[in-house]
Structures are given as C-alpha cells and as structure tokens.
Design a protein around this motif. Sequence first.
Motif, short mmCIF file in Angstrom:
data_model
loop_
_atom_site.label_atom_id
_atom_site.label_comp_id
_atom_site.label_asym_id
_atom_site.label_seq_id
_atom_site.Cartn_x
_atom_site.Cartn_y
_atom_site.Cartn_z
N ALA A 37 0.83 -1.20 0.00
CA ALA A 37 0.00 0.00 0.00
C ALA A 37 0.86 1.25 0.00
CB ALA A 37 -0.92 -0.01 1.22
N VAL A 38 1.95 1.22 0.76
CA VAL A 38 2.82 2.39 0.87
C VAL A 38 3.61 2.59 -0.42
CG1 VAL A 38 4.76 3.43 2.11
CG2 VAL A 38 2.97 2.20 3.37
N PHE A 39 4.31 1.54 -0.90
CA PHE A 39 5.14 1.79 -2.08
C PHE A 39 4.30 1.98 -3.34
CE2 PHE A 39 5.61 -3.04 -2.13
CZ PHE A 39 5.06 -3.28 -3.39
N ARG A 40 3.09 1.39 -3.39
CA ARG A 40 2.24 1.64 -4.57
C ARG A 40 1.76 3.09 -4.61
NH1 ARG A 40 -2.56 -1.21 -4.54
NH2 ARG A 40 -2.24 -2.03 -2.44
N ASP A 41 1.60 3.72 -3.44
CA ASP A 41 1.25 5.14 -3.43
C ASP A 41 2.39 5.96 -4.02
OD1 ASP A 41 -0.53 7.28 -2.76
OD2 ASP A 41 0.79 7.77 -1.09
N GLY A 42 3.61 5.58 -3.70
CA GLY A 42 4.76 6.26 -4.30
C GLY A 42 4.85 6.03 -5.79
N LEU A 43 4.56 4.80 -6.24
CA LEU A 43 4.58 4.49 -7.68
C LEU A 43 3.54 5.33 -8.43
CD1 LEU A 43 4.85 0.58 -7.56
CD2 LEU A 43 6.69 2.21 -7.98
N ALA A 44 2.34 5.42 -7.84
CA ALA A 44 1.29 6.21 -8.48
C ALA A 44 1.69 7.67 -8.58
CB ALA A 44 -0.01 6.07 -7.69
N ALA A 45 2.40 8.16 -7.56
CA ALA A 45 2.80 9.57 -7.54
C ALA A 45 3.81 9.89 -8.64
CB ALA A 45 3.39 9.93 -6.17
N VAL A 46 4.62 8.92 -9.04
CA VAL A 46 5.59 9.16 -10.10
C VAL A 46 4.89 9.62 -11.37
CG1 VAL A 46 7.29 8.07 -11.62
CG2 VAL A 46 7.31 7.56 -9.17
N PHE A 47 3.78 8.96 -11.72
CA PHE A 47 3.04 9.37 -12.91
C PHE A 47 2.11 10.55 -12.62
CE2 PHE A 47 4.29 5.27 -14.76
CZ PHE A 47 4.56 5.66 -16.06
N THR A 48 1.50 10.57 -11.44
CA THR A 48 0.57 11.64 -11.12
C THR A 48 1.24 13.00 -11.15
OG1 THR A 48 -0.75 10.17 -9.72
CG2 THR A 48 -1.02 12.53 -9.37
N PHE A 49 2.43 13.09 -10.56
CA PHE A 49 3.10 14.38 -10.45
C PHE A 49 4.20 14.57 -11.49
CE2 PHE A 49 1.51 13.55 -6.10
CZ PHE A 49 0.66 14.63 -6.00
N GLY A 50 4.47 13.52 -12.29
CA GLY A 50 5.52 13.63 -13.29
C GLY A 50 5.28 14.75 -14.28
N GLY A 51 4.05 14.82 -14.81
CA GLY A 51 3.71 15.86 -15.77
C GLY A 51 3.73 17.25 -15.14
N ILE A 52 3.28 17.33 -13.90
CA ILE A 52 3.26 18.61 -13.19
C ILE A 52 4.68 19.13 -13.00
CG2 ILE A 52 2.70 19.71 -10.98
CD1 ILE A 52 0.35 17.73 -10.78
N ILE A 53 5.60 18.25 -12.60
CA ILE A 53 7.00 18.64 -12.39
C ILE A 53 7.66 18.99 -13.72
CG2 ILE A 53 9.26 17.78 -11.67
CD1 ILE A 53 7.77 16.13 -9.53
N ALA A 54 7.34 18.21 -14.77
CA ALA A 54 7.92 18.50 -16.08
C ALA A 54 7.56 19.91 -16.54
CB ALA A 54 7.43 17.47 -17.10
N ALA A 55 6.29 20.28 -16.35
CA ALA A 55 5.85 21.61 -16.78
C ALA A 55 6.30 22.71 -15.84
CB ALA A 55 4.32 21.62 -16.91
N GLY A 56 6.10 22.52 -14.54
CA GLY A 56 6.36 23.58 -13.58
C GLY A 56 7.82 23.80 -13.27
N THR A 57 8.61 22.73 -13.18
CA THR A 57 10.01 22.85 -12.80
C THR A 57 10.94 22.92 -14.00
OG1 THR A 57 9.65 21.69 -10.70
CG2 THR A 57 11.90 21.73 -11.54
N PHE A 58 10.64 22.14 -15.02
CA PHE A 58 11.56 22.04 -16.16
C PHE A 58 11.05 22.72 -17.42
CE2 PHE A 58 12.48 18.47 -13.31
CZ PHE A 58 13.83 18.70 -13.07
N GLY A 59 9.89 23.40 -17.34
CA GLY A 59 9.43 24.25 -18.43
C GLY A 59 8.89 23.54 -19.65
N PHE A 60 8.40 22.31 -19.50
CA PHE A 60 7.85 21.58 -20.64
C PHE A 60 6.51 22.20 -21.05
CE2 PHE A 60 9.96 17.16 -20.70
CZ PHE A 60 11.16 17.68 -20.27
#
Length: 454
Positions: free
Chosen positions: A262-285
């Motif tokens: 349950a714990v590590f799957r929440d982290g796995l889900a976050a990789v995709f959930t926040f990946g696009g947000i970080i790409a746009a907000g932090t790295f300017g995609f």
Amino acid sequence: MPVKSAAPAPPDRPTRILSRQVMSWASWDWGSAAFNAVMTTFVFTVYLTSDAFGGEERASSTLGWGLAAAGLLIALLAPVTGQRSDNGGRRKLWLGVNSLIVALLTGLCFFVFPRPELLLLGVALIAAANIFFEFAGVNYNAMLSQISTPSSVGRISGFGWAMGYVGGIIALVIVLVAFVQPVVDWAGSSTKEALNIRLVAVFSALWFLAFALPVMFAVPEVPRQPKAAQLGFFASYGLLIRRVKAIYRTSPHTIFFLLASAVFRDGLAAVFTFGGIIAAGTFGFELSQVIVFAIAGNVIAALGAVVGGYFDDRVGPKRVIAASLIGLLVAGSAVLILGAETYSFFGMAWTGATTFWVFGLLLTLFVGPAQASSRAYLARLAPEGGEGELFGLYATTGRAVSFLAPTLFALSIGIFGAQRYGILGILVVLLAGLLLLLPVKPPAQVAPAVVPAA
C-alpha cells in the motif's frame, strides 16, 4: 469447509503468454489505458481544472475533494464487492458490468462544456467512473490466478501491465494528432466549446469498451459458493473481518505484504501523477512536450514490465520489487539533485530538462516491474476462490494510505519553497515502502492462508 490456498494450477490453464485467454485478458489492460492515461492523467482532468471552470485553484480543489470521496467509497466497498463476486460465481459478470458503467460515465463527459456551472458535473462523472473502474480492477486482477500457472504468473502479470502501457501510448498518440494538435483539420478538431476535448471523452469510452470485450468471451466464470452467496450485503462485512483475522493468524506475511505494498504503490502512483506537473512547472515543458514525454515514458515502462515479469518467475517477485524501488530512489534522487543546475560536459551543456528526460525516463523503467510484480506477488498468496476478496483488500489498503505521497509532495514544497522538492516527498514514501517490504517473506516462504467459509 475452509477456503484453502491456491492449489497447483490445473493443466487447462495457459502455460504461455501468447494464448487466447492471456491475450484476451491483457486486452482489458490495453483498453483501460484510455481511462487512466487520457481521462484521469494527461487530458480531461487538465481540461477540467482550467480557467474555463472558474479558475484553476477552485477547479483543482473541487476535483481533489471529488476524487477523495471516491477513494473513501472504494476503500469501504472494494473488499466486499470482490468477495461477493467470488462467492456468487459472478467475477466475469461484474467485470463486464463495471467496465460498461465506466465507459458510459466516460462518454457522458462529452456534455461537460467549458462553463463554471458544469464543474460539479465533470467532477461527479470522473469520480464515479473512478469508483467503478476500481471495482472492475478488483475482478480483473483476481482473474490472474485463472489464466496463469505458478511458473508463469510473473510474466503474465508483466505482460498485462505492458499491454496497458502500450495501449496508453497508442491512445495518447491518437488524441494528440487527432484532437489536441490535429495534423489534419476536421470537424472533431474544433476548439469551439472545447469540442475536441469533449470528443476525447467519447473516444476514450469507445476505446475502453472495445478492448474490454474479449476477456468476456475467453475466460471462464468462477464456480459459485452457494452458502456464502446467500449472505446479505452487510453480513458480508462480518465474513470479511473473520477472514482477515484468519489470514493474519495462519499467514501473517500476507497481511504484512498488503501493508507494505500500500505504501510503495502510493509512491509508484505519484511518479506518474506528479511527473507531468513537475515536467511543466520545474523544467518548463509545454503541454505537447509533456504528452511526448508521457508517450516515451509508457514505452519504457512497458519494456520494464516485460523484463521484470521474466525475472519475477525466476528470482521471485520480492527481489524484483525491491530492486525496482532501489532503482526508483536512485533515479529520483538524480532528478532532485542534478535538475537544479546546468552542467558542462566536454563543451556540451547538460540542462535540467536533459536531467529530467534521462532520469525521468529511468524512473518509468522501474515503475512497471514494481507494479506488475506486486500484483503477481498477491496472486501467489490468494486463497483459491477468494482472489477477488483479497484483491479488494489490496485496493482498500492502497486507498487507505493514498494521502501519503500527495501530502508529502505538498509539504516538501512548502518547507523548501520550490516545486522540485516535491520529488523528495515521493522518495520518502518509496523508501518507507521498501523498508516495510524487506522483512516480508517471499511467497515461496509464506504459509498458505486457511480462511473460514461463510
């Protein structure tokens, strides 16, 4: 009579991946990507949280509360719905019914015009679709024991995940070139009243429904358990509690794995959930770059799932999951540490965007094996005839801690004052999941669960 652990698979179960049953089962994963990738991750929820619905902050908050309410209902209902489909001999039936409801709710998103007063309609449709999607997923995952043998369950689970990723790739490409940035102007590409995005919902519904059908004709229904099937809905919770206690008493490591996963799957889900947000907000995609990155990430994740499934059947799922989590921690740390600066190597600039492309894709490589082996791990532990109930608990435990990664993501940003530090919150969740997993015995060393009948 008690429900015993899964016995050796009968000879009529598939022993190879490219069998009719396995291909039909994996087709559901392929089709479901239209809901996961297009509707809830990269396209429709982005549309739903735009200024057209009353401001990004208000819309995002409303969507967040809607999905939180859906998560609560899933946590409360998933184990019992899985149990009742097992007992009633209706696993395949409820997979079909829930999939049909998801498709209908997705298609109804066509009527969510870009107006603030329709925000609640859009959130309600997405939240309700999430609920029925999870119910369908419980029955779908439970089928893994029906279409695999102990020597092939890892590869088949990995193949299913890979099919999901590839389905997401194809669906995203179609959405990109036909609706978001059409290569040819046509009526459906019109942006007036967001027609192109609303048609994406119709496309996603049809895509999911079409590829969900094959499993209904290829995988047999499970046998009915007459006495348990007669239980009322609320009485099913009493049976659930008795069975959880029995599992803990006879096979405690099954419960330990549910908690760790349950714990590590929440982290796995976050990789995709926040990946696009970080790409746009932090790295300017730009949006188109985010979609291209998502397509590339799905390709890498699919390859990882296939390779991970191969090793799963040879060295066991625990080693695959642990190695994947370590890989995620290394790659995520590289994005966090190296992404803040521009470096020069042999006269060439290595920018933060380069760091994200390289190590961000490396993150996706390890997500697939961890997800696939987690499912295969539980399938090996599931009592015969109780797979749906156990995968319902799998969904419930996951939902019970689903606040961890989002909370630590936001908290890390608040403490350090920059979006990229949200990665640190995700890494903490993955590390916690790894530490919880390490003491858990691999399936081959876990005592079989013996749980009471109704």
